[in-house]
Structure formats: structure tokens, C-alpha cells
Write a protein that holds these residues in place. Structure first.
Motif, PDB file in Angstrom:
ATOM      1  N   UNK A   1      -6.866   8.862  -8.896  1.00 16.95           N
ATOM      2  CA  UNK A   1      -6.826  10.150  -8.027  1.00 16.95           C
ATOM      3  C   UNK A   1      -7.681   9.716  -6.711  1.00 16.95           C
ATOM      4  N   UNK A   2      -8.871   9.472  -6.948  1.00 17.51           N
ATOM      5  CA  UNK A   2      -9.702   9.170  -5.805  1.00 17.51           C
ATOM      6  C   UNK A   2      -9.203   8.023  -5.108  1.00 17.51           C
ATOM      7  N   UNK A   3      -8.931   6.829  -5.964  1.00 12.94           N
ATOM      8  CA  UNK A   3      -8.215   5.687  -5.361  1.00 12.94           C
ATOM      9  C   UNK A   3      -6.894   5.917  -4.547  1.00 12.94           C
ATOM     10  N   UNK A   4      -6.207   6.764  -5.070  1.00 14.68           N
ATOM     11  CA  UNK A   4      -4.994   7.471  -4.166  1.00 14.68           C
ATOM     12  C   UNK A   4      -5.349   7.890  -3.012  1.00 14.68           C
ATOM     13  N   UNK A   5      -6.374   8.701  -2.882  1.00 10.12           N
ATOM     14  CA  UNK A   5      -6.942   9.324  -1.416  1.00 10.12           C
ATOM     15  C   UNK A   5      -7.294   7.962  -0.708  1.00 10.12           C
TER      16      UNK A   5
ATOM     17  N   UNK B   1       1.220   5.786  -7.555  1.00 12.67           N
ATOM     18  CA  UNK B   1      -0.254   6.109  -8.397  1.00 12.67           C
ATOM     19  C   UNK B   1       0.122   7.701  -8.903  1.00 12.67           C
ATOM     20  N   UNK B   2       0.703   8.605  -8.346  1.00 12.79           N
ATOM     21  CA  UNK B   2       0.783   9.881  -8.990  1.00 12.79           C
ATOM     22  C   UNK B   2       1.427   9.745 -10.434  1.00 12.79           C
ATOM     23  N   UNK B   3       2.232   8.925 -10.531  1.00 14.89           N
ATOM     24  CA  UNK B   3       2.918   8.575 -12.166  1.00 14.89           C
ATOM     25  C   UNK B   3       1.965   8.175 -12.818  1.00 14.89           C
ATOM     26  N   UNK B   4       1.038   7.266 -12.501  1.00 22.26           N
ATOM     27  CA  UNK B   4      -0.097   6.594 -13.331  1.00 22.26           C
ATOM     28  C   UNK B   4      -1.217   7.698 -13.462  1.00 22.26           C
ATOM     29  N   UNK B   5      -1.431   8.857 -12.608  1.00 21.97           N
ATOM     30  CA  UNK B   5      -2.453   9.823 -12.877  1.00 21.97           C
ATOM     31  C   UNK B   5      -1.751  10.763 -13.752  1.00 21.97           C
TER      32      UNK B   5
ATOM     33  N   UNK C   1       0.800  -1.308  -0.044  1.00 22.41           N
ATOM     34  CA  UNK C   1       0.000   0.181  -0.103  1.00 22.41           C
ATOM     35  C   UNK C   1       0.820   1.242   0.142  1.00 22.41           C
ATOM     36  N   UNK C   2       2.000   1.396   0.664  1.00 19.65           N
ATOM     37  CA  UNK C   2       2.874   2.301   0.880  1.00 19.65           C
ATOM     38  C   UNK C   2       3.650   2.724  -0.753  1.00 19.65           C
ATOM     39  N   UNK C   3       3.841   1.615  -1.165  1.00 20.46           N
ATOM     40  CA  UNK C   3       4.445   1.572  -2.510  1.00 20.46           C
ATOM     41  C   UNK C   3       3.378   2.302  -3.655  1.00 20.46           C
ATOM     42  N   UNK C   4       2.237   1.840  -3.467  1.00 21.36           N
ATOM     43  CA  UNK C   4       1.118   2.304  -4.166  1.00 21.36           C
ATOM     44  C   UNK C   4       1.180   3.957  -4.020  1.00 21.36           C
ATOM     45  N   UNK C   5       1.137   4.309  -2.645  1.00 27.86           N
ATOM     46  CA  UNK C   5       0.893   5.693  -2.627  1.00 27.86           C
ATOM     47  C   UNK C   5       2.156   6.598  -3.392  1.00 27.86           C
TER      48      UNK C   5
END
Ligand code: FE
Ligand code: ZN
Ligand code: FE
Length: 184
Positions: free
Chosen positions: A63-67, A46-50, A39-43
Motif C-alpha cells: 500500500x505505501x509503495x503504491x503511494x 499493485x491494488x490487485x497485489x494488495x 511505473x504506470x503499469x504498477x499503479x
């Protein structure tokens, strides 16, 4: 009642049961540490994906899944607390690999195309399915171990992951796959 035949396994003594459950609890904690890393890796990722996505619906969904993902990290910290453990991350090779797959899809597709968006959705859904598998298994195990409050927290995140996956499917099916198919 039928008598057990002599070939069946002997019944565990109370002591054996405690030992087995300690090992199982350790396995469970390891799974939580793995998810905490994931989960920390995703945090971080995910901004790169966005930034690489084009369709507003897709950008918004990630974006909302990042939150939500930041909330998943916080929930796991609560799980550690309930277990009486310090939050420790154990490297999740699977999530690292899924992240690399996502990055290579971005490298191999052209910026601003619906084709890249399709690739981002494919990569993101693999991540969601990995999380769904992990949370489902650990939720069941928490129940087996009698960790009711922990199970409740894991179930809440599991629901978020399932919804995120459904949302990505909807975006792919209702718009982006068609746009990509039309792309020259
Ligand atoms: Fe998550
Ligand atoms: Zn893992
Ligand atoms: Fe997720």
C-alpha cells in the motif's frame, strides 16, 4: 607523455562527439519512456497485489509503495519536463512479463495463505530489482550526459525502490516465510 601507437583508435572530432551524444541521449529518453510505462503499469497492478495479500505487514508495505509509485510517475513527468519532452510511455515488455508472473502466482496459490504471501513477495521483489537496475543505469547515464537535475530525481526514486526491496526482505525473513513453512 607517451605517444599513441598507430594501432589505437583515432580521436573523435568535435562533430563526431556531438553525433554520438545525440544517439546516447535518445537511448536515455527511451529508457525514461520505458520506465514511465512500467511505473504506470504498477499503479494499475499493485491494488490487485494488495487485495490478494493476507498479512497486514505485507498489505501495508505494498500500500505505501503504491503511494510512492504514484510519486515515481510524477517524478518521471518532471524528468520529461526538464528534457523538454512530452511525457510518452513506451511499452515495457519486462514489466508486463513481471506483472503476468505475479498474476499466475496468485492463480496458483490459495487465498488467505502465507504461501501466497511468500509468492507475492517473490514477485514484488523481482519488480523492485528490475526498477533498481533501470534507475541505477539511467542515473549513471544522466550524469554522463550532464543532466544533473534529472540525475537527482532518478536517484530519489532509486532510494525508494531500494528501501521497498529491503522492507519486503524483512517481512519475508521475519515472519511470512516461517508461517508458510508451518502451513499444512
Ligand atoms: Fe517505482
Ligand atoms: Zn522495460
Ligand atoms: Fe517499486
Amino acid at each position: 607523455m607517451k605517444k599513441q601507437d598507430s594501432g589505437s583508435k583515432p580521436i573523435l572530432s568535435a562533430k563526431d562527439t556531438v553525433v554520438a551524444s545525440d544517439a546516447l541521449k535518445e537511448l536515455f529518453k527511451d529508457g525514461i519512456r520505458d520506465l514511465y510505462w512500467a511505473e504506470n503499469h504498477l499503479v494499475k497492478n499493485l491494488p490487485k497485489m494488495i487485495a490478494s495479500a493476507t498479512a497486514p505487514a505485507l498489505k501495508n508495505a505494498i500500500e505505501s509503495h503504491l503511494t510512492e509509485t504514484k510519486g515515481h510517475v510524477a517524478r518521471l513527468e518532471k524528468v520529461f519536463e526538464l528534457l523538454g519532452e512530452k511525457p510518452v510511455a513506451k511499452k515495457c515488455d519486462a514489466m508486463e512479463g513481471l506483472g503476468k508472473e505475479g498474476e499466475s502466482i496468485i492463480q496458483e496459490t490459495e487465498a488467505g495463505t502465507a504461501t501466497r504471501d511468500v509468492g507475492i513477495i517473490l514477485a514484488s521483489q523481482k519488480v523492485e530489482h528490475y526498477e533498481i537496475a533501470s534507475y541505477s543505469g539511467l542515473f549513471q547515464l544522466a550524469n554522463t550526459l550532464g543532466l544533473t537535475e534529472v540525475a537527482d530525481l532518478l536517484e530519489q526514486t532509486l532510494a525508494d525502490e531500494k528501501l521497498a526491496d529491503t522492507k519486503l526482505s524483512d517481512i519475508a525473513e521475519n515472519e511470512i516465510n516461517y508461517q508458510a513453512a508451518d502451513e499444512a
